[in-house]
Design an enzyme around this catalytic site. Structure first.
Site, short mmCIF file in Angstrom:
data_model
loop_
_atom_site.label_atom_id
_atom_site.label_comp_id
_atom_site.label_asym_id
_atom_site.label_seq_id
_atom_site.Cartn_x
_atom_site.Cartn_y
_atom_site.Cartn_z
N CYS A 41 4.33 21.37 48.95
CA CYS A 41 3.77 22.58 49.89
C CYS A 41 3.51 21.78 51.21
O CYS A 41 3.69 22.51 52.14
CB CYS A 41 2.36 23.23 49.31
SG CYS A 41 2.60 24.22 47.91
N ASP B 166 15.41 13.08 49.33
CA ASP B 166 14.36 12.05 48.33
C ASP B 166 13.81 10.96 49.44
O ASP B 166 14.75 10.20 49.73
CB ASP B 166 14.98 11.84 47.21
CG ASP B 166 13.77 11.77 46.01
OD1 ASP B 166 13.66 12.45 45.11
OD2 ASP B 166 13.05 10.60 46.20
N HIS C 8 4.96 28.06 46.18
CA HIS C 8 4.61 27.38 45.16
C HIS C 8 4.81 27.71 43.91
O HIS C 8 3.96 28.61 43.36
CB HIS C 8 2.94 26.66 45.31
CG HIS C 8 2.72 25.73 44.34
ND1 HIS C 8 2.79 24.42 44.46
CD2 HIS C 8 2.09 25.81 43.08
CE1 HIS C 8 2.52 23.47 43.30
NE2 HIS C 8 2.04 24.52 42.48
N GLY D 185 9.98 14.12 32.59
CA GLY D 185 10.06 13.28 33.71
C GLY D 185 9.69 13.86 35.05
O GLY D 185 9.87 13.27 35.83
N THR E 223 7.47 14.48 37.94
CA THR E 223 6.30 13.59 38.42
C THR E 223 5.57 14.50 39.71
O THR E 223 4.48 14.10 40.25
CB THR E 223 6.67 12.25 39.27
OG1 THR E 223 7.51 12.49 40.24
CG2 THR E 223 7.42 11.47 38.23
N HIS F 251 5.64 20.75 41.66
CA HIS F 251 6.08 22.00 42.42
C HIS F 251 7.81 21.88 42.33
O HIS F 251 8.30 20.93 42.42
CB HIS F 251 5.82 21.77 44.19
CG HIS F 251 6.30 22.71 45.05
ND1 HIS F 251 5.45 23.13 45.74
CD2 HIS F 251 7.62 23.38 45.16
CE1 HIS F 251 5.97 24.06 46.57
NE2 HIS F 251 7.48 24.24 46.12
N HIS G 108 11.47 21.81 41.93
CA HIS G 108 12.09 21.04 42.86
C HIS G 108 13.56 20.93 42.05
O HIS G 108 13.45 20.29 40.70
CB HIS G 108 11.76 20.05 43.48
CG HIS G 108 11.19 18.70 42.58
ND1 HIS G 108 9.95 19.00 41.93
CD2 HIS G 108 11.65 17.77 42.21
CE1 HIS G 108 9.64 17.81 41.05
NE2 HIS G 108 10.91 17.07 41.22
N HIS H 124 16.90 18.34 41.96
CA HIS H 124 17.49 17.37 42.84
C HIS H 124 18.91 17.64 42.77
O HIS H 124 19.77 18.00 41.75
CB HIS H 124 17.47 15.95 41.74
CG HIS H 124 15.89 15.57 41.55
ND1 HIS H 124 15.38 14.39 42.09
CD2 HIS H 124 14.87 16.20 40.79
CE1 HIS H 124 14.19 14.22 41.48
NE2 HIS H 124 13.96 15.15 40.76
#
Ligand code: 5GP
Ligand code: ZN
Length: 113
Positions: A6, A29, A45, A92, A94, A97, A99, A101
């Protein structure tokens, strides 16, 4: 709410932004796992993909549209790429929020660890 993504979406924390519109932001990233490693997130969010339902699922289609566009722009469209979202402890995740990849630029192994 103390959420790092956020804060990135709100530009309170700097990031290397590669795409932005009214509902989504994509940025590189900080610890890339591949030559191209971008995170695509809703600005709203949403904690994880577990919180997706009929009322907010439209954002997922929009994020995939952007992923394809970014794959072209970042030069990984032709050879292929991976879109992945980690969910919860066993998945996995971490950062809490949602996301995605977007990974590419090398041959990615499967299955993941
Ligand atoms: P997850 O492990 O939740 O699927 O992915 C979180 C990702 O966020 C990791 O790949 C990690 O490197 C990235 N990340 C964590 N903090 C930051 C940050 O402050 N800036 C950026 N650009 N990426 C971050
Ligand atoms: Zn957040």
């Amino acid at each position: 709410m103390n959420c790092i993504f956020c804060a990135i979406a709100g530009k309170e924390i700097p990031s290397d932004i590669v795409f932005e519109d009214e509902s989504v932001i994509a940025f590189r990233d900080i610890s890339p796992a591949a030559p191209v490693h971008v995170l695509i997130i809703p600005k709203e969010h949403i904690a994880s993909v577990r919180e997706i339902s009929g009322t907010n699922s439209g954002i997922i289609a929009h994020i995939y549209e952007i992923a394809v566009q970014l794959a072209k722009e970042l030069g990984i469209f032709d050879k292929g790429f991976r879109m992945v979202t980690n969910c919860g402890e066993d998945g996995g995740q971490t950062v809490g929020h949602l996301h995605f990849h977007l990974l590419g630029g090398r041959s990615l192994k499967w299955p993941p660890g």
